[in-house]
Design a protein around this motif. Structure first.
Motif, mmCIF file in Angstrom:
data_model
loop_
_atom_site.group_PDB
_atom_site.id
_atom_site.type_symbol
_atom_site.label_atom_id
_atom_site.label_comp_id
_atom_site.label_asym_id
_atom_site.label_seq_id
_atom_site.Cartn_x
_atom_site.Cartn_y
_atom_site.Cartn_z
ATOM 1 N N HIS A 19 0.886 -1.247 -0.051
ATOM 2 C CA HIS A 19 -0.087 0.031 -0.029
ATOM 3 C C HIS A 19 0.851 1.343 0.039
ATOM 4 N N PHE A 20 0.395 2.185 -0.748
ATOM 5 C CA PHE A 20 0.942 3.436 -0.788
ATOM 6 C C PHE A 20 -0.234 4.580 -0.522
ATOM 7 N N ALA A 21 0.277 5.838 -0.404
ATOM 8 C CA ALA A 21 -0.553 6.711 -0.551
ATOM 9 C C ALA A 21 -0.993 7.120 -1.845
ATOM 10 N N LYS A 22 -2.232 7.329 -2.293
ATOM 11 C CA LYS A 22 -2.718 7.232 -3.758
ATOM 12 C C LYS A 22 -3.754 8.460 -3.825
ATOM 13 N N LEU A 61 -0.075 18.749 -13.277
ATOM 14 C CA LEU A 61 -0.641 18.057 -14.322
ATOM 15 C C LEU A 61 -0.652 16.475 -14.142
ATOM 16 N N VAL A 62 0.143 15.950 -13.430
ATOM 17 C CA VAL A 62 0.148 14.421 -13.381
ATOM 18 C C VAL A 62 -0.040 13.942 -12.016
ATOM 19 N N LEU A 63 -0.705 12.849 -11.897
ATOM 20 C CA LEU A 63 -0.718 12.302 -10.507
ATOM 21 C C LEU A 63 -0.400 10.878 -10.692
ATOM 22 N N LEU A 64 0.420 10.385 -9.628
ATOM 23 C CA LEU A 64 0.887 9.149 -9.273
ATOM 24 C C LEU A 64 0.534 8.403 -8.430
ATOM 25 N N ASP A 65 0.046 7.076 -8.852
ATOM 26 C CA ASP A 65 -0.581 6.070 -8.050
ATOM 27 C C ASP A 65 0.545 4.858 -7.956
ATOM 28 N N ARG A 66 1.345 4.814 -6.895
ATOM 29 C CA ARG A 66 2.460 3.747 -6.973
ATOM 30 C C ARG A 66 1.779 2.457 -6.684
ATOM 31 N N GLY A 114 12.435 -4.490 -2.982
ATOM 32 C CA GLY A 114 11.067 -5.053 -2.997
ATOM 33 C C GLY A 114 10.157 -3.631 -2.724
ATOM 34 N N ASP A 115 10.570 -2.588 -2.369
ATOM 35 C CA ASP A 115 9.841 -1.461 -2.446
ATOM 36 C C ASP A 115 9.889 -0.512 -3.594
ATOM 37 N N THR A 116 10.850 -1.135 -4.713
ATOM 38 C CA THR A 116 10.818 -0.116 -5.965
ATOM 39 C C THR A 116 9.765 0.614 -6.048
ATOM 40 N N GLN A 117 9.897 1.930 -6.333
ATOM 41 C CA GLN A 117 8.617 2.696 -7.007
ATOM 42 C C GLN A 117 9.345 4.078 -7.767
ATOM 43 N N VAL A 118 8.437 4.409 -8.517
ATOM 44 C CA VAL A 118 8.727 5.600 -9.415
ATOM 45 C C VAL A 118 8.533 6.631 -8.355
ATOM 46 N N LEU A 119 9.463 7.669 -8.483
ATOM 47 C CA LEU A 119 9.077 8.950 -7.801
ATOM 48 C C LEU A 119 9.869 10.205 -8.435
ATOM 49 N N THR A 120 9.495 11.277 -7.891
ATOM 50 C CA THR A 120 10.409 12.531 -8.351
ATOM 51 C C THR A 120 11.420 12.700 -7.269
ATOM 52 N N PHE A 121 12.284 13.566 -7.763
ATOM 53 C CA PHE A 121 13.589 14.058 -6.830
ATOM 54 C C PHE A 121 12.802 14.911 -5.755
ATOM 55 N N PRO A 122 13.336 14.836 -4.435
ATOM 56 C CA PRO A 122 12.828 15.675 -3.351
ATOM 57 C C PRO A 122 12.817 17.309 -3.999
ATOM 58 N N ASP A 123 11.750 17.634 -3.612
ATOM 59 C CA ASP A 123 11.746 19.134 -3.994
ATOM 60 C C ASP A 123 11.808 19.536 -5.386
ATOM 61 N N GLU A 124 11.680 18.454 -6.210
ATOM 62 C CA GLU A 124 11.816 18.802 -7.824
ATOM 63 C C GLU A 124 10.584 17.942 -8.607
ATOM 64 N N PRO A 125 9.480 18.768 -8.593
ATOM 65 C CA PRO A 125 8.294 18.204 -9.300
ATOM 66 C C PRO A 125 8.501 17.904 -10.638
ATOM 67 N N PHE A 126 7.762 17.097 -11.371
ATOM 68 C CA PHE A 126 7.975 16.637 -12.688
ATOM 69 C C PHE A 126 7.517 17.592 -13.764
ATOM 70 N N LEU A 171 -0.002 6.510 -13.749
ATOM 71 C CA LEU A 171 0.026 7.916 -14.084
ATOM 72 C C LEU A 171 -1.264 8.328 -14.563
ATOM 73 N N THR A 172 -1.913 9.508 -14.196
ATOM 74 C CA THR A 172 -3.124 9.977 -14.621
ATOM 75 C C THR A 172 -3.008 11.320 -14.715
ATOM 76 N N ALA A 173 -3.687 11.907 -15.814
ATOM 77 C CA ALA A 173 -3.555 13.382 -15.791
ATOM 78 C C ALA A 173 -4.820 14.161 -15.171
ATOM 79 N N VAL A 174 -4.420 15.201 -14.506
ATOM 80 C CA VAL A 174 -5.421 15.994 -13.687
ATOM 81 C C VAL A 174 -6.495 16.571 -14.710
ATOM 82 N N PRO A 175 -6.217 17.139 -15.741
ATOM 83 C CA PRO A 175 -7.468 17.654 -16.449
ATOM 84 C C PRO A 175 -8.544 16.643 -16.723
ATOM 85 N N TYR A 176 -7.944 15.457 -17.033
ATOM 86 C CA TYR A 176 -8.873 14.223 -17.587
ATOM 87 C C TYR A 176 -9.288 13.416 -16.175
ATOM 88 N N ARG A 177 -8.951 13.601 -14.792
ATOM 89 C CA ARG A 177 -9.288 12.806 -13.907
ATOM 90 C C ARG A 177 -10.784 12.829 -13.618
#
Lengths: 226, 815
Positions: B138-141, B148-153, B182-194, B211-217
């Motif tokens: 489980h991750f925060a989702k 513009l982009v949301l990430l659901d790990r 075992g916990d591999t996840q895609v993330l941005t770097f700290p304090d550096e948004p995508f 990865l989902t788009a905010v305008p289409y969510r």
């Protein structure tokens, strides 16, 4: 005229009238009555009756609908319009991320096939046995969330509030169509509660009795699939 | 290198003998020969990585049968492959079961549900049941990784498509795998948004709903979308895209893979700019000025009023008092209607699709040696002397990056500050705005630091991308660069700003051009045009700057704004003065802009996805745009408005439908001969580059080296050189009415190097007054060490900037 068993024209006439007479007597004096005095009396409806829909709530009052539009996608009459939206963080409408922001059914188009009920992943939409939906204009036949959503006690918002014929209590029973079509309806699930609790209904009783059916008995091992 | 250039190898796939080009990957060779192998991580436009293992197949090797990932295996001669054998099936089922271990299966609330490769391939290739009974990860989702982009790990299957795209294709590696193991996840770097200009592409290529788009969510599900393929008009590259709408609301654009142009990618501005189409601010009814405001009116009344005034202006002052600005934002059909209306009904040559910020119209329309975007693939050297492609030409940016990174071309860049391609440049020269001609002369001579770059020019096929690096730069400089490249046999790609500028110029939306790349009809080069249009105005016309000056001087009695916003969008002129000086202003527009707000009659127009037609990109490639939704209220297409207006003048231009106009263009415009809807829809899969074979292009313009000593404004003592440039997100009409994009615009500021700021006594954050044509503008100072010393960079048309802002040359004084 004594020959009432003969094959002549008159004989056949009396033979037929005898059947009519027997039915007449049975109806007036016996138990053969098939009509009811609707609207003074309401007939008991079968368990799998497809009446108007409701949108259910969980026991804590949260809406079960997540706005996924699977019902709209399954609908062969294209009478359901759903739009989802993000659940507000402070006052979530449903569990999870998404809730049904708009939910409309055009009852003039609906053919009451129940595919929406079958498609629903959260048991949000179910049939009731309410069937009195006559309106005086077409716009009123489009049921929105206001009409469809049950109240906090699980009672449907019926258009005719004073309808003394609508039996709201019968909604407490499990929806027959759900039981018939969902995988949990299989005998393998006997004794298990597979329905989420609903407002006003609570947790429905576990599945029972289907192991008596000879052709279903012994099919599969339900424990593995729970 | 096309498939035909490569030798073929023979192999056996599922018992069938097939041939495939040597070097092709097995997964592609199988697909080309009818055997689809399931995949998640492999993407035809990216390098293979072998992450997901979904494409496992069985091959026969000398040591027996082996299971291998077909996306990592090039085809070999004599290879025997089984894609559907029992062993391959078992391997694929196992991989799917494994991928689903931690997948939350929240498909009903997932935006990808219904068009999800994981769903589809689980149905087609999956085992049906899982043996996994433990608790899932489980991750925060979902977490926002950019605006513009949301990430659901939880949903991520670690295919590395998004990270590879950001790294290999778009060149902003802002997302990466973290917590490996075992916990591999895609993330941005700290304090550096995508904050990539291309982040929307990762949403499109994500094979799950991670990865989902905010305008289409949560706006729609795939099964209630209608789709029409179309061509983007935000940028000049002519990106192919699919418009998706539900309930007559445009809800998203997806990139379509046109190999010749965008190769499936879209910029975020193009992708998420769909929001303006359904904006509640769209004009719905004609408006007529009443005092300081407007009143709503019917079409008949508004057109009667405009027609009456136009007829009076023509009768009293002649056609020279009528002018039109615009046409570069619409279709070729609209531009043709505008051109025909001005020439035949209004008897005037005063029209311009560019607002003084582009290049010479003849250069753009008739350029000899105009290249194709595909020339970048085979170029040895790429010369880029123009705007920062990443900000203004995102698809070219991707193609140039690919050429430099994957195809090994050496890239030479001239620009006043850093550009998005600097990290791939073999030679990068930062120069002071205004000194371009001298720099070019020294570069051409191969002096000093330019020697290596100059030698690269002669190494092999040369592609030159030329434009104005900044809006204050002399336009003829780009032509001089083109002339330099042309002498080396280079192919030229001209860079201008507005999406359909090339189409509009080809339709004659310039004072000295006529449809079909014709300069004057009297030289006999376009007999069909003369026959169809009749007598043409003889007086020379004014270009945009000329029109604006004449209007400000009160010489323009009737000004038509056809989807243009000179007040905000015209560098080098106080557009407001022109609108006040013009006798009557008719605006045909989507919104009440700062310009149409000052018009006398405003007519609501149809926008993108609401009309059908053709557009032309920077190569001269004509592609279709399609209609999917109805316009708001009573909005109408530009051409039909102009047709009605011409009828009120008693000189009807006789246009009946969009298809008829395209057919008329194909008949009368020489360079567009043969380009009909039928041809574009059925024959030209990647669009048709005009002129088609057999068609004639009368105008052939050989770029000239211009002596710019007079035009180029040198740096005076104590003054600065201004670099005024467009950014991807600004305060333009489209961005402003797209809620997701409007907050991404950088603020108005004046950038300079710390040393230069110190030399004139300024610190970061100070206010500085920058004197410009229409008065001074006060901006906060920011530091940008990548600028050339002494230059001041001001991003054009940012929120908060004075709307009368404009410049006339690259120099000014700081006070």
């Amino acid at each position: 005229m004594a020959d009432t068993t003969g094959t002549g024209p008159l004989g056949a006439f009396f033979k037929g009238m005898a059947v009519t007479g027997r039915q007449f007597i049975a109806t007036v004096f016996g138990k053969g009555l098939v009509t009811t005095k609707y609207p003074q009396e309401m007939r008991e409806k079968p368990q799998r009756f497809h009446g108007r829909h409701v949108l259910n709530r969980y026991e804590d009052g949260m809406e079960k609908c997540i706005g996924c539009e699977l019902c709209a996608g399954a609908c062969p009459a294209r009478c359901i319009y759903v739009r989802g939206a993000d659940n507000p963080d402070d006052r979530p409408v449903s569990p999870g991320e998404r809730y049904g922001f708009v939910y409309e059914i055009n009852m003039l188009r609906c053919i009451f096939c129940g595919l929406c009920v079958e498609a629903c992943p959260t048991e949000a939409i179910t049939h009731t046995r309410l069937f009195e939906m006559s309106t005086t204009n077409r716009a009123d036949a489009i049921y929105t969330k206001t009409e469809l959503l049950v109240d906090e006690e699980g009672r449907p918002n019926h258009m005719f509030e004073t309808d003394r014929l609508a039996d709201f209590d019968e909604l407490g029973e499990a929806d027959g169509w759900m039981r018939a079509t969902a995988p949990q309806g299989r005998a393998a699930y006997e004794g298990q509660v597979s329905w989420s609790g609903s407002a006003g209904v609570g947790v429905r009783p576990p599945e029972a009795g289907q192991s008596d059916l000879p052709e279903e008995a012994g099919e599969g091992d339900g424990e593995d699939r729970a | 290198m096309s498939a035909a250039d490569r030798s073929m190898v023979s192999l056996t796939i599922d018992g069938e003998a097939v041939e495939a080009p040597a070097g092709d990957l097995l997964i592609k060779a199988a697909e080309d020969n009818g055997a689809y192998i399931p995949r998640f991580c492999w993407h035809p436009r990216m390098n293979p990585v072998g992450m997901c293992r979904m494409c496992l197949v069985e091959i026969e090797t000398p040591r027996g049968k082996a299971i291998i990932p077909s996306c990592m295996q090039p085809v070999n001669d004599g290879m025997v492959v089984h894609t559907e054998s029992a062993a391959a099936k078992k391997a694929q089922e196992g991989v799917l079961e494994f991928l689903l271990l931690n997948h939350p299966l929240d498909c009903p609330v997932c935006d990808k549900g219904g068009e999800c490769p994981l769903q589809d391939q689980t149905m087609s290739y999956g085992p049906g049941e899982s043996r996994f009974v433990e608790e899932k990860r489980h991750f925060a989702k979902p977490i926002p990784i950019s605006d513009l982009v949301l990430l659901d790990r939880e949903r991520c299957i670690l295919c590395a498509r998004c990270t590879r795209f950001s790294d290999e294709i778009s060149g902003d590696p802002l997302i990466e795998f973290h917590h490996r193991g075992g916990d591999t996840q895609v993330l941005t770097f700290p304090d550096e948004p995508f904050t990539s200009y291309f982040s929307g592409n990762t949403v499109q290529i994500c094979p799950v709903g991670a990865l989902t788009a905010v305008p289409y969510r949560f706006r729609a599900r795939p099964w209630d979308l209608q789709v029409a393929e179309s061509t983007g008009v935000v940028h000049t590259e002519g990106s192919r895209l699919a418009v998706h709408a539900s309930q007559n609301q445009v809800l998203r654009f997806l990139g379509v893979d046109n190999g010749a142009t965008n190769q499936g990618w879209l910029s975020d501005k193009e992708r998420f700019g769909f929001e303006f189409i359904g904006s509640p601010d769209r004009l719905r009814t004609p408006l007529i000025r009443e005092g300081s405001g407007f009143r709503e009116a019917g079409w008949g009344e508004a057109l009667d009023l405009a027609g009456e005034r136009l007829r009076a202006v023509i009768a009293e002052q002649g056609g020279g008092a009528v002018a039109a600005l615009g046409g570069a934002r619409g279709t070729n059909e609209d531009a043709y209607a505008l051109s025909k209306f001005m020439r035949t009904a209004a008897d005037s040559n005063n029209l311009d699709a560019q607002l003084g910020d582009g290049l010479e119209a003849r250069f753009l329309a008739g350029l000899a040696g105009r290249g194709r975007i595909d020339d970048l693939e085979s170029a040895r050297t790429i010369l880029l002397w123009g705007p920062d492609l990443k900000e203004t030409h995102p698809i070219l940016y991707l193609r140039v990056r690919r050429a430099a990174q994957e195809r090994g071309a050496s890239l030479v860049i001239f620009h006043p500050r850093r550009t998005g391609l600097d990290d791939r440049a073999a030679h990068k020269f930062t120069y002071l705005p205004g000194t371009g001609p001298e720099v070019l002369a020294r570069f051409a001579a191969g002096e000093g630091e330019f020697r290596a770059a100059r030698e690269a020019m002669d190494e092999g096929p040369l592609a030159a991308l030329v434009g104005r690096p900044g809006l204050a730069e002399a336009p003829r400089l780009a032509e001089s660069v083109a002339a330099f490249a042309r002498r080396r046999g280079g192919s030229i790609l001209p860079l201008v700003h507005r999406g359909n500028t090339f189409g509009a110029l080809d339709m004659g939306a310039a004072p000295d051009l006529l449809p079909g790349r014709v300069t004057t009809a009297t030289d006999g080069s376009a007999p069909d045009l003369v026959a169809a249009w009749g007598d043409l105005p003889v007086a020379p016309g004014l270009d945009a700057l000329g029109i604006a000056e004449a209007a400000a001087a009160g010489e323009i009695g009737f000004l038509i704004l056809c989807g243009s916003d000179p007040v905000r969008d015209m560098a080098g002129f106080d557009g407001g003065a022109a609108l006040s000086g013009a006798g009557f202003v008719l605006a045909i527009d989507l919104f009440l802009t700062d310009s149409s707000r000052r018009a006398d009659v405003v007519l609501p127009a149809l926008g993108f996805a609401e009309k059908k037609g053709t557009v032309t990109n920077l190569e001269g490639r004509v592609q279709m745009v399609n209609r999917l939704v109805p316009g708001p209220g009573q909005a109408r297409a530009d051409w039909s408005v102009l047709d009605d207006l011409s009828a009120r003048l008693g000189r009807p231009i006789g246009l009946a439908s969009e298809e008829d106009i395209t057919a008329e263009i194909a008949r009368v415009a020489p360079a567009y001969a043969g380009v009909t809807w039928d041809y574009l829809e059925w024959e030209a899969r990647e669009g048709a580059v005009v002129p088609l074979e057999g068609a004639v292009q009368p105008l052939r313009y050989e770029p000239q080296h211009a002596d710019l000593n007079g035009e180029s404004v040198g740096r005076e003592s104590g003054n600065f050189s201004l670099h005024l440039a467009r950014t991807m997100y600004d305060d333009g009409v489209m961005v402003r009415h797209s809620p997701s994009l409007s907050r991404l615009a950088p603020d108005a500021a004046a950038y300079m190097t710390p040393a230069y700021a110190a030399s004139i006594g300024l610190a970061e954050g100070d206010e500085v007054e920058v004197p410009l044509v229409a008065g001074a503008v006060t901006l906060p100072v920011r530091f940008d060490p990548t600028l050339h010393e002494g230059a001041v960079y001001v991003p054009f048309n940012q929120p908060g900037m004075d709307i009368r802002f404009g410049v006339d040359g690259p120099s000014g004084g700081v006070s």
